[in-house]
Scaffold this motif. Structure first.
Motif, PDB file in Angstrom:
ATOM      1  N   ALA A 160       9.704  11.064   0.173  1.00 23.46           N
ATOM      2  CA  ALA A 160      10.786  10.427   0.935  1.00 23.46           C
ATOM      3  C   ALA A 160      10.195   9.565   2.046  1.00 23.46           C
ATOM      4  O   ALA A 160      10.675   8.470   2.319  1.00 23.46           O
ATOM      5  CB  ALA A 160      11.725  11.478   1.512  1.00 23.46           C
ATOM      6  N   PHE A 161       9.123  10.060   2.660  1.00 25.05           N
ATOM      7  CA  PHE A 161       8.483   9.310   3.742  1.00 25.05           C
ATOM      8  C   PHE A 161       7.949   7.964   3.236  1.00 25.05           C
ATOM      9  O   PHE A 161       8.213   6.918   3.839  1.00 25.05           O
ATOM     10  CB  PHE A 161       7.352  10.146   4.339  1.00 25.05           C
ATOM     11  N   LEU A 162       7.211   7.982   2.145  1.00 23.93           N
ATOM     12  CA  LEU A 162       6.658   6.718   1.637  1.00 23.93           C
ATOM     13  C   LEU A 162       7.765   5.754   1.216  1.00 23.93           C
ATOM     14  O   LEU A 162       7.645   4.543   1.391  1.00 23.93           O
ATOM     15  CB  LEU A 162       5.689   6.948   0.472  1.00 23.93           C
ATOM     16  N   THR A 163       8.855   6.287   0.670  1.00 25.84           N
ATOM     17  CA  THR A 163       9.939   5.374   0.267  1.00 25.84           C
ATOM     18  C   THR A 163      10.705   4.877   1.498  1.00 25.84           C
ATOM     19  O   THR A 163      11.209   3.757   1.497  1.00 25.84           O
ATOM     20  CB  THR A 163      10.904   6.030  -0.739  1.00 25.84           C
ATOM     21  N   GLN A 164      10.763   5.688   2.538  1.00 26.01           N
ATOM     22  CA  GLN A 164      11.385   5.208   3.778  1.00 26.01           C
ATOM     23  C   GLN A 164      10.579   4.044   4.347  1.00 26.01           C
ATOM     24  O   GLN A 164      11.132   3.032   4.794  1.00 26.01           O
ATOM     25  CB  GLN A 164      11.456   6.337   4.818  1.00 26.01           C
ATOM     26  N   LEU A 165       9.253   4.201   4.324  1.00 32.83           N
ATOM     27  CA  LEU A 165       8.401   3.101   4.783  1.00 32.83           C
ATOM     28  C   LEU A 165       8.654   1.852   3.951  1.00 32.83           C
ATOM     29  O   LEU A 165       8.802   0.753   4.483  1.00 32.83           O
ATOM     30  CB  LEU A 165       6.921   3.474   4.655  1.00 32.83           C
ATOM     31  N   THR A 166       8.708   2.045   2.633  1.00 32.05           N
ATOM     32  CA  THR A 166       8.921   0.911   1.733  1.00 32.05           C
ATOM     33  C   THR A 166      10.233   0.206   2.071  1.00 32.05           C
ATOM     34  O   THR A 166      10.294  -1.019   2.169  1.00 32.05           O
ATOM     35  CB  THR A 166       8.940   1.411   0.268  1.00 32.05           C
ATOM     36  N   ALA A 167      11.281   0.999   2.263  1.00 31.69           N
ATOM     37  CA  ALA A 167      12.589   0.417   2.600  1.00 31.69           C
ATOM     38  C   ALA A 167      12.531  -0.299   3.951  1.00 31.69           C
ATOM     39  O   ALA A 167      13.107  -1.380   4.114  1.00 31.69           O
ATOM     40  CB  ALA A 167      13.653   1.504   2.613  1.00 31.69           C
ATOM     41  N   CYS A 168      11.822   0.275   4.907  1.00 33.91           N
ATOM     42  CA  CYS A 168      11.685  -0.383   6.220  1.00 33.91           C
ATOM     43  C   CYS A 168      10.970  -1.720   6.063  1.00 33.91           C
ATOM     44  O   CYS A 168      11.351  -2.718   6.691  1.00 33.91           O
ATOM     45  CB  CYS A 168      10.900   0.492   7.193  1.00 33.91           C
ATOM     46  N   TYR A 169       9.918  -1.748   5.256  1.00 35.42           N
ATOM     47  CA  TYR A 169       9.211  -3.019   5.023  1.00 35.42           C
ATOM     48  C   TYR A 169      10.167  -4.033   4.406  1.00 35.42           C
ATOM     49  O   TYR A 169      10.195  -5.196   4.811  1.00 35.42           O
ATOM     50  CB  TYR A 169       8.016  -2.819   4.082  1.00 35.42           C
ATOM     51  N   LEU A 170      10.943  -3.584   3.427  1.00 41.46           N
ATOM     52  CA  LEU A 170      11.881  -4.503   2.765  1.00 41.46           C
ATOM     53  C   LEU A 170      12.900  -5.051   3.765  1.00 41.46           C
ATOM     54  O   LEU A 170      13.194  -6.247   3.769  1.00 41.46           O
ATOM     55  CB  LEU A 170      12.607  -3.791   1.612  1.00 41.46           C
ATOM     56  N   GLU A 189       3.560 -13.350   0.552  1.00 38.61           N
ATOM     57  CA  GLU A 189       2.267 -12.675   0.434  1.00 38.61           C
ATOM     58  C   GLU A 189       2.419 -11.163   0.622  1.00 38.61           C
ATOM     59  O   GLU A 189       1.869 -10.374  -0.135  1.00 38.61           O
ATOM     60  CB  GLU A 189       1.324 -13.254   1.489  1.00 38.61           C
ATOM     61  N   VAL A 190       3.192 -10.780   1.631  1.00 37.30           N
ATOM     62  CA  VAL A 190       3.353  -9.344   1.871  1.00 37.30           C
ATOM     63  C   VAL A 190       4.106  -8.691   0.718  1.00 37.30           C
ATOM     64  O   VAL A 190       3.808  -7.562   0.331  1.00 37.30           O
ATOM     65  CB  VAL A 190       4.080  -9.065   3.213  1.00 37.30           C
ATOM     66  N   LEU A 191       5.060  -9.415   0.161  1.00 42.83           N
ATOM     67  CA  LEU A 191       5.800  -8.846  -0.969  1.00 42.83           C
ATOM     68  C   LEU A 191       4.868  -8.574  -2.152  1.00 42.83           C
ATOM     69  O   LEU A 191       4.999  -7.559  -2.836  1.00 42.83           O
ATOM     70  CB  LEU A 191       6.923  -9.779  -1.406  1.00 42.83           C
ATOM     71  N   THR A 192       3.930  -9.485  -2.369  1.00 45.11           N
ATOM     72  CA  THR A 192       2.962  -9.273  -3.445  1.00 45.11           C
ATOM     73  C   THR A 192       2.122  -8.030  -3.153  1.00 45.11           C
ATOM     74  O   THR A 192       1.905  -7.184  -4.025  1.00 45.11           O
ATOM     75  CB  THR A 192       2.030 -10.503  -3.574  1.00 45.11           C
TER      76      THR A 192
END
Ligand code: BG6
Length: 368
Positions: A160-170, A189-192
């Protein structure tokens, strides 16, 4: 079921590459543009935002602390991060142009729910980052970005933590795109790099054996300190939280720069200190943390160092050195958190504790 794993947490740690990939799925198109379906805030509303406040508890709060570094860098919108339980009772400054981002795996954490209710009473917009479809927090928010992590059974949060980070980045990249603050190439670039991160997480998982051995050799530890700079600082807090939650060992995370302002007094012979090292491509940060490691080692600390592939500058000062694949610094938590999770879980198991159901804790806390 556990599908051949010893504990759910082990399974959930192993599922992280997939969980992150699922969270990215369908949100990034080939032209480096982002699409967030559940973003029910208009582009005009998002352009009008003058401040962001992230509210969350526990591990989700650490995701928020990391999000601050990324969102501010990409959008230039000021971001505050606050424990949900503190936010509401201090009369925070909220206007209709404040975006409150609530991060919650369960979507039912009462402290976080109360925080967003307060924010909405003040006419602020609320965006939820949540793993549970239709739960209370997203239902009471103006917009929601679901993390597609799948069910998490282990009380201590991992995927859940890693996906929360991913969602925050998005969310950060989406805001940057909508507000046009940064040139599109940076977003692209960051999206890649973000799209490549599941492979980097999988590669990190393949390297876990020495961490398991190390953890199992440390059953006698009474205290473990964690140090980091930049996004390494919230990672240090998360590493310490995991160890407290699972192994019931006293652990503290510090900003490495604060060492000399106090915590260095705690360093004594053989004290284990875990240090998260930023990429050598950030020489200013990197040099500073290398001297921090030298300082604590000179005082007898046993240094457990997490550094990027190819970073051998730290090797002479590391009693134990673990390399993680290269990612830009803002994304480094996606890989560098993994050894911290495994370390805590293995140490807890070696001590004979129930990794999935730590004492006194509940997966979702629905009281204030
Ligand atoms: C806690 C859990 O009490 O709630 C933590 O034990 C979790 O693991 C925290 O991080 C917040 O939960 P949620 O569901 O709001 O993300």
């Amino acid at each position: 079921e556990k599908g051949g794993y010893d504990w759910f947490m082990q399974k959930e740690i192993a599922e992280q590459p997939q969980a992150v990939a699922d969270t990215l799925l369908g949100r990034v198109n080939g032209q480096g543009r982002l699409k967030l379906d559940e973003m029910r805030l208009s582009e005009d509303e998002l352009r009008a935002i003058t401040k962001i406040i992230v509210v969350a508890c526990g591990t989700a709060y650490h995701a928020g602390l990391i999000a601050k570094y990324a969102i501010e860098h990409w959008t230039r919108v000021p971001v505050e991060v606050e424990l949900a339980s503190e936010f509401r009772y201090r009369d925070p400054i909220l206007t209709k142009d404040t975006l409150v981002i609530a991060i919650s795996q369960s979507g039912e954490t009462m402290d976080t729910l109360m925080a967003i209710r307060h924010a909405r009473e003040q006419h602020s917009r609320v965006l939820a980052i949540c793993n549970t479809n239709g739960s209370t927090i997203p239902r009471e928010s103006d917009a929601v970005v679901y993390t597609h992590g799948g069910p998490e059974i282990g009380v201590a949060s991992t995927k859940a933590f890693l996906t929360q980070l991913t969602a925050c980045y998005l969310v950060g990249l989406y805001l940057a795109q909508v507000r046009g603050v940064k040139f599109n190439d940076e977003v692209e670039e960051v999206l890649t790099q973000l799209s490549d991160s599941p492979a980097a997480i999988a590669e990190t998982l393949n390297r876990m054996e020495p961490i398991r051995k190390l953890a199992r050799s440390m059953v006698g530890a009474r205290t473990v300190l964690f140090l980091g700079r930049h996004v390494g600082y919230p990672m240090a807090l998360e590493g310490a939280l995991k160890l407290k939650e699972l192994a019931y060992i006293h652990a503290e995370g510090f900003a490495a720069g604060e060492l000399k302002h106090g915590p260095i007094a705690l360093i004594e012979q053989d004290l284990p200190v875990v240090v998260v090292v930023p990429s050598p491509k950030r020489p200013l940060l990197h040099d500073k943390i290398v001297s921090n490691i030298q300082e604590i080692r000179a005082r007898g600390a046993k240094t457990i160092v997490i550094a990027e592939d190819g970073d051998d500058v730290v090797a002479p000062y590391a009693d134990f050195l673990f390399h993680v694949p290269e990612l830009p610094i803002l994304l480094q938590p996606l890989v560098a958190t993994v050894p911290l999770q495994v370390f805590a879980a293995e140490l807890a198991d070696a001590l004979g504790y129930d990794v999935d159901q730590p004492r006194n804790l509940a997966k979702s806390v629905t009281v204030e």
